[in-house]
Design a protein around this motif. Structure first.
Motif, short mmCIF file in Angstrom:
data_model
loop_
_atom_site.label_atom_id
_atom_site.label_comp_id
_atom_site.label_asym_id
_atom_site.label_seq_id
_atom_site.Cartn_x
_atom_site.Cartn_y
_atom_site.Cartn_z
N ASN A 77 0.82 -1.21 0.00
CA ASN A 77 0.00 0.00 0.00
C ASN A 77 0.85 1.27 0.00
O ASN A 77 0.56 2.23 -0.72
CB ASN A 77 -0.94 0.01 1.20
N PHE A 78 1.90 1.27 0.83
CA PHE A 78 2.76 2.45 0.90
C PHE A 78 3.47 2.69 -0.43
O PHE A 78 3.60 3.84 -0.88
CB PHE A 78 3.80 2.29 2.02
N LYS A 79 3.93 1.63 -1.06
CA LYS A 79 4.63 1.77 -2.34
C LYS A 79 3.70 2.31 -3.41
O LYS A 79 4.08 3.17 -4.21
CB LYS A 79 5.23 0.42 -2.76
N VAL A 136 -3.11 14.59 -3.51
CA VAL A 136 -2.42 14.26 -2.26
C VAL A 136 -3.40 14.21 -1.10
O VAL A 136 -3.37 13.30 -0.27
CB VAL A 136 -1.30 15.28 -1.96
N ILE A 137 -4.28 15.19 -1.04
CA ILE A 137 -5.28 15.22 0.03
C ILE A 137 -6.19 14.00 -0.04
O ILE A 137 -6.53 13.38 0.98
CB ILE A 137 -6.12 16.51 -0.04
N GLY A 155 -5.59 6.01 4.84
CA GLY A 155 -5.02 6.44 6.11
C GLY A 155 -3.90 5.50 6.56
O GLY A 155 -3.70 4.42 6.01
N ILE A 156 -3.22 5.92 7.56
CA ILE A 156 -2.12 5.11 8.13
C ILE A 156 -2.54 4.61 9.50
O ILE A 156 -3.07 5.36 10.31
CB ILE A 156 -0.82 5.95 8.25
N ALA A 173 6.03 10.99 6.32
CA ALA A 173 5.35 9.96 7.12
C ALA A 173 5.25 8.65 6.35
O ALA A 173 5.48 7.57 6.90
CB ALA A 173 3.95 10.45 7.51
N LEU A 174 4.93 8.74 5.06
CA LEU A 174 4.83 7.54 4.24
C LEU A 174 6.16 6.80 4.16
O LEU A 174 6.21 5.57 4.31
CB LEU A 174 4.36 7.90 2.82
N TYR A 175 7.23 7.53 3.93
CA TYR A 175 8.54 6.89 3.82
C TYR A 175 9.02 6.33 5.16
O TYR A 175 9.71 5.31 5.21
CB TYR A 175 9.57 7.87 3.24
#
Length: 233
Positions: free
Chosen positions: A75-77, A93-94, A101-102, A199-201
């Motif tokens: 999902n993150f990738k 992005v929004i 969500g994370i 945050a994603l990375y």
């Protein structure tokens, strides 16, 4: 008595009695040692099985965590790929932020119930020195590895919480309110993108490390299960 050599006879008789008593005591001690050894061996079997059950629970948790980490990584990738497109907009992005969500990730702590009980009660002594050394080394090592996994996730979650504290209003369902519109119009868009990207990375790195370390923990745990099972008398 001197003529009949009776003192010598009595002495021989007394010595014989003493020898018989000593032999009896030695036999009783040996029987007691055998009983204690048999008791220790029986307890050792029970303790080994309890350790194995604890370790099997850990392997189940680790397998679940590895699968979850794989899902998070995927999902993150996918999200980071979308963010890196040349035509990405702030609205995109929004949308990614609000839709995908994370969630805080974590790893079940190792089940050390039996091991800690053995250490506290002193029953660990039923194991030999090599076995005790291996058990202690194993639990010391996994303590560190579990900590590293949790530290990575907690650090990433802290970064995401900072993002949520500043831009959490973007996830609200009611977007027509004056307050929402005011916050949206006055938000620092570049700062939002920067923090979301970071945050994603962070989570991607934590998930990769968590998966890798969990796989190592799984190997170590299975090796100890096999060792205890092979020596399970």
């Amino acid at each position: 008595m001197a003529d009949d050599n009776r003192p010598l006879k009595y002495m021989r008789y007394a010595v014989g009695e003493i020898v018989l008593v000593v032999i009896g005591i030695l036999i009783a001690l040996q029987i007691n040692n055998w009983n204690e050894e048999r008791k220790d061996n029986n307890n050792k079997k029970v303790f080994k099985q309890a350790l194995i059950e604890d370790l099997k629970k850990d392997t189940a948790h680790l397998n679940i965590h590895i699968k979850n980490a794989e899902i998070f990584i995927k999902n993150f990738k996918e999200t980071t790929v979308k963010l890196e497109k040349s035509d990405v907009t702030i609205d995109t992005v929004i949308k990614l932020y609000t839709i995908r969500g994370i969630h805080q990730m974590g790893l079940e702590p190792p089940n050390k119930t039996t091991f800690e009980s053995l250490m506290q009660t002193g029953n660990i002594k039923v194991f030999n020195e090599d076995e005790i050394e291996r058990l202690m080394a194993f639990y010391d090592e996994i303590k560190l590895r579990y900590f590293l996994v949790e530290y990575g996730y907690n650090y990433s979650w802290e970064k995401y919480q900072e993002l949520s504290d500043m831009f959490g209003f973007l996830g609200k369902k009611e977007k027509d309110s004056p307050v929402y519109r005011m916050l949206r119009e006055n938000m620092n868009e570049s700062e939002f993108v920067r923090m979301y990207d970071l945050a994603l990375y962070r989570f991607l790195g934590a998930s990769r490390n968590g998966k890798r370390r969990s796989e190592q923990l799984l190997i170590m745990t299975n090796e100890l299960i096999n060792t205890l099972s092979d020596s399970h008398d």
